[in-house]
Design an enzyme around this catalytic site. Structure first.
Site, PDB file in Angstrom:
ATOM      1  N   GLY A  42      86.900 -49.594 -73.651  1.00  0.00           N
ATOM      2  CA  GLY A  42      87.842 -49.108 -74.670  1.00  0.00           C
ATOM      3  C   GLY A  42      88.650 -50.261 -75.240  1.00  0.00           C
ATOM      4  O   GLY A  42      88.529 -51.419 -74.790  1.00  0.00           O
ATOM      5  N   ASP A  43      89.424 -49.970 -76.279  1.00  0.00           N
ATOM      6  CA  ASP A  43      90.284 -50.968 -76.920  1.00  0.00           C
ATOM      7  C   ASP A  43      89.493 -52.116 -77.538  1.00  0.00           C
ATOM      8  O   ASP A  43      89.964 -53.250 -77.580  1.00  0.00           O
ATOM      9  CB  ASP A  43      91.327 -51.526 -75.923  1.00  0.00           C
ATOM     10  CG  ASP A  43      92.081 -50.412 -75.229  1.00  0.00           C
ATOM     11  OD1 ASP A  43      92.522 -49.489 -75.931  1.00  0.00           O
ATOM     12  OD2 ASP A  43      92.204 -50.446 -73.995  1.00  0.00           O
TER      13      ASP A  43
ATOM     14  N   LYS B  74      87.956 -50.167 -82.314  1.00  0.00           N
ATOM     15  CA  LYS B  74      87.184 -49.139 -83.030  1.00  0.00           C
ATOM     16  C   LYS B  74      87.929 -48.636 -84.265  1.00  0.00           C
ATOM     17  O   LYS B  74      87.325 -48.375 -85.291  1.00  0.00           O
ATOM     18  CB  LYS B  74      86.924 -47.930 -82.114  1.00  0.00           C
ATOM     19  CG  LYS B  74      85.958 -48.214 -80.986  1.00  0.00           C
ATOM     20  CD  LYS B  74      85.707 -46.973 -80.150  1.00  0.00           C
ATOM     21  CE  LYS B  74      86.874 -46.585 -79.279  1.00  0.00           C
ATOM     22  NZ  LYS B  74      87.233 -47.547 -78.237  1.00  0.00           N
TER      23      LYS B  74
ATOM     24  N   GLY C 106      93.955 -44.624 -78.400  1.00  0.00           N
ATOM     25  CA  GLY C 106      94.949 -45.239 -79.270  1.00  0.00           C
ATOM     26  C   GLY C 106      94.216 -46.050 -80.307  1.00  0.00           C
ATOM     27  O   GLY C 106      93.567 -47.033 -79.981  1.00  0.00           O
ATOM     28  N   HIS C 107      94.261 -45.610 -81.548  1.00  0.00           N
ATOM     29  CA  HIS C 107      93.549 -46.329 -82.604  1.00  0.00           C
ATOM     30  C   HIS C 107      94.564 -46.909 -83.585  1.00  0.00           C
ATOM     31  O   HIS C 107      95.333 -46.172 -84.189  1.00  0.00           O
ATOM     32  CB  HIS C 107      92.580 -45.381 -83.317  1.00  0.00           C
ATOM     33  CG  HIS C 107      91.447 -44.954 -82.431  1.00  0.00           C
ATOM     34  ND1 HIS C 107      90.658 -43.874 -82.682  1.00  0.00           N
ATOM     35  CD2 HIS C 107      90.981 -45.480 -81.286  1.00  0.00           C
ATOM     36  CE1 HIS C 107      89.749 -43.755 -81.730  1.00  0.00           C
ATOM     37  NE2 HIS C 107      89.930 -44.724 -80.861  1.00  0.00           N
TER      38      HIS C 107
ATOM     39  N   GLN D 299      87.791 -44.313 -76.232  1.00  0.00           N
ATOM     40  CA  GLN D 299      87.559 -45.031 -74.970  1.00  0.00           C
ATOM     41  C   GLN D 299      86.285 -45.887 -75.082  1.00  0.00           C
ATOM     42  O   GLN D 299      85.971 -46.332 -76.183  1.00  0.00           O
ATOM     43  CB  GLN D 299      87.477 -44.064 -73.775  1.00  0.00           C
ATOM     44  CG  GLN D 299      88.807 -43.388 -73.431  1.00  0.00           C
ATOM     45  CD  GLN D 299      89.071 -42.128 -74.230  1.00  0.00           C
ATOM     46  OE1 GLN D 299      88.196 -41.303 -74.375  1.00  0.00           O
ATOM     47  NE2 GLN D 299      90.280 -41.970 -74.723  1.00  0.00           N
TER      48      GLN D 299
HETATM   49  P1  IMP Z   1      92.734 -40.755 -68.688  1.00  0.00           P
HETATM   50  O1  IMP Z   1      91.743 -40.753 -69.796  1.00  0.00           O
HETATM   51  O2  IMP Z   1      94.161 -40.664 -69.148  1.00  0.00           O
HETATM   52  O3  IMP Z   1      92.418 -39.740 -67.625  1.00  0.00           O
HETATM   53  O4  IMP Z   1      92.651 -42.178 -67.946  1.00  0.00           O
HETATM   54  C1  IMP Z   1      91.506 -42.555 -67.190  1.00  0.00           C
HETATM   55  C2  IMP Z   1      91.183 -44.029 -67.401  1.00  0.00           C
HETATM   56  O5  IMP Z   1      90.763 -44.240 -68.732  1.00  0.00           O
HETATM   57  C3  IMP Z   1      92.371 -44.985 -67.184  1.00  0.00           C
HETATM   58  O6  IMP Z   1      91.871 -46.190 -66.636  1.00  0.00           O
HETATM   59  C4  IMP Z   1      92.876 -45.222 -68.588  1.00  0.00           C
HETATM   60  O7  IMP Z   1      93.557 -46.455 -68.700  1.00  0.00           O
HETATM   61  C5  IMP Z   1      91.554 -45.253 -69.338  1.00  0.00           C
HETATM   62  N1  IMP Z   1      91.707 -44.911 -70.760  1.00  0.00           N
HETATM   63  C6  IMP Z   1      91.906 -43.695 -71.302  1.00  0.00           C
HETATM   64  N2  IMP Z   1      91.972 -43.766 -72.640  1.00  0.00           N
HETATM   65  C7  IMP Z   1      91.802 -45.063 -72.965  1.00  0.00           C
HETATM   66  C8  IMP Z   1      91.717 -45.769 -74.213  1.00  0.00           C
HETATM   67  O8  IMP Z   1      91.807 -45.204 -75.305  1.00  0.00           O
HETATM   68  N3  IMP Z   1      91.522 -47.106 -74.113  1.00  0.00           N
HETATM   69  C9  IMP Z   1      91.365 -47.730 -72.932  1.00  0.00           C
HETATM   70  N4  IMP Z   1      91.415 -47.127 -71.759  1.00  0.00           N
HETATM   71  C10 IMP Z   1      91.625 -45.795 -71.770  1.00  0.00           C
END
Ligand code: IMP
Length: 428
Positions: free
Chosen positions: A12-13, A16, A40-41, A222
């Site tokens: 992720g990050d 995108k 987060g976009h 993600q």
């Molecule tokens: P959750 O999606 O909040 O359940 O988090 C599970 C894992 O996914 C954690 O390690 C978060 O940091 C990661 N994660 C969730 N959404 C993002 C994203 O948009 N970017 C990067 N990591 C994410």
């Protein structure tokens, strides 16, 4: 078919948001198909910065935007985000935004559970604390409240009872207070008239759109290594993040994904806990984090940084059926004298050319690196290959070779137009 699916090929990050914003110019419909407001976009358009978590990035360009059934939707957050973007001059009406009537809702009890579990856990996942995991659990457990349920107060009441029969014992076990069912019913009742105008059978709209020759852009959230099946389990998110999910999470069918564009950062980052073979704990890691402004859009947490891991991305290319990549943040490597790329892993006397599935093995891998000479010139803002120093071009070429996919684009700054375009995915 002319559709494009954009997915993150790492954790992720990868950037995108910018690419989706840029591509939405050429699309008629933009669709989110998994995840929720954990994403987060960031979109930079001139001097405006838009930070989106749940709304498809297409809204910024005024493109028909769909939140598909595969997304878990916090309706309170959705209304807040609509108001926030509205204050930046983008009026989100039901003509612009469609919310799948069969998408599952995230409720305050999901957030409570997510946060209480993280607090109590010895081995924390490092979630965003937004209730994503518990909401997907209830969806798969067949007790979720879905968008369309908001239209039927009687059914809603019975569904809340059923949901609380499950959550009551969980809450008690975690020392959380009893949940107020009547309060939730009243809040959802008050919210329904604001949410329901957006609710429609999204699958049908997409089917009609494609049949009338419209182009669909699927916006992944993600990254592949956070996929609940294929990622670094259990340190993953709770949805399938791979391109295949574009079909199930929208209802468009497997042929609809079109060209799969993997977004790949020129180095590696991760937020939250879990294995990260090429993580750097030294000055270079610090440098990447500072220059790359590697802080989570949703939580503000600093991201862990490391060298480019070609093994992971090659795996991602296979898992997603990636046709081409968009390489982002190449400029963050400017000025580093030597660059390293991970080309394999060592575990005891074994070597791996893929990421083994077990957590224990994943956590103990030592990267095997190949070194390349860096460049001192700036690549920021480059819009053609000839603007890049020779060593930067060499780096991109080596990445393509190692991962087995060509660069369709190279992004050289957060600005929409600072992009080297090799191949337009919509023309493919
Ligand atoms: P959750 O999606 O909040 O359940 O988090 C599970 C894992 O996914 C954690 O390690 C978060 O940091 C990661 N994660 C969730 N959404 C993002 C994203 O948009 N970017 C990067 N990591 C994410």
């Amino acid at each position: 078919m002319g559709n494009v699916t954009v997915i993150g090929a790492q954790w992720g990050d990868e950037g995108k948001g910018k690419l989706v914003d840029w591509l939405s110019n050429r699309a008629d419909v933009v669709v989110r198909f998994q995840g929720g407001h954990n994403a987060g976009h960031t979109l930079v358009v001139g001097d405006q910065v838009y930070k989106l978590s749940l709304l498809p990035s297409g809204v910024v360009q005024g493109k028909l935007s769909v939140i598909g059934n595969g997304v878990v939707v916090d309706p309170w957050h959705l209304l807040e985000e609509i108001a926030k973007i509205g204050a930046q001059g983008i009026n989100i009406t039901p003509d612009l935004l469609v919310l799948a009537d069969n998408a599952a809702l995230i409720l305050p009890l999901h957030r409570d559970l997510d946060q209480a579990r993280e607090k109590a856990a010895v081995n924390k996942i490092g979630t965003t604390g937004r209730g994503i995991g518990p909401a997907y659990e209830d969806k798969v457990g067949r007790r979720a409240i879905r968008v369309g349920d908001l239209a039927d107060r009687e059914a809603l009441e019975a569904k809340i009872d059923r949901l609380l029969a499950h959550h009551g014992p969980l809450r008690r076990g975690l020392g959380l207070p009893e949940f107020d069912a009547a309060g939730l019913l009243a809040e959802l009742g008050a919210m329904a008239p604001k949410i329901l105008p957006f609710a429609r059978p999204a699958w049908r709209l997409l089917d009609q759109a494609v049949k009338s020759g419209k182009r669909v852009l699927f916006e992944g959230a993600q990254g592949a290594l956070l996929d609940v099946d294929h990622g670094t389990y259990p340190y993953v998110t709770s949805s399938n993040t791979v391109a295949g999910q574009a079909a199930a999470g929208s209802g468009l069918g497997p042929k609809g994904a079109g060209f799969v564009l993997g977004i790949v950062k020129a180095y590696t980052t991760r937020v939250g806990e879990g294995p990260f073979p090429t993580e750097l704990f030294d000055d270079i890691g610090q440098h990447l984090g500072t220059v790359g402004r590697e802080f989570g859009v949703v939580t503000g947490r600093p991201r862990r940084c490391g060298w480019f891991d070609a093994v992971l991305v090659r795996q991602s290319v296979a898992l997603n059926g990636i046709d081409g990549i968009a390489l982002t943040k190449l400029d963050i490597l400017d000025g580093l004298p030597t660059l390293k790329i991970c080309v394999g892993y060592r575990l005891g006397d074994q070597t791996f050319d893929y990421l083994p599935a077990g957590l224990k093995a994943q956590s103990a891998l030592t990267p095997i690196y190949e070194e390349m000479e860096g460049w001192s010139e700036s690549t920021a803002g480059a819009t053609s290959w000839k603007d890049l120093p020779a060593n930067a071009v060499k780096y991109v070429r080596r990445v393509e070779e190692l991962i087995g996919a060509p660069a369709a684009m190279v992004s050289t700054s957060p600005q929409r137009d600072d992009t080297i375009m090799v191949r337009d995915p919509f023309q493919d």
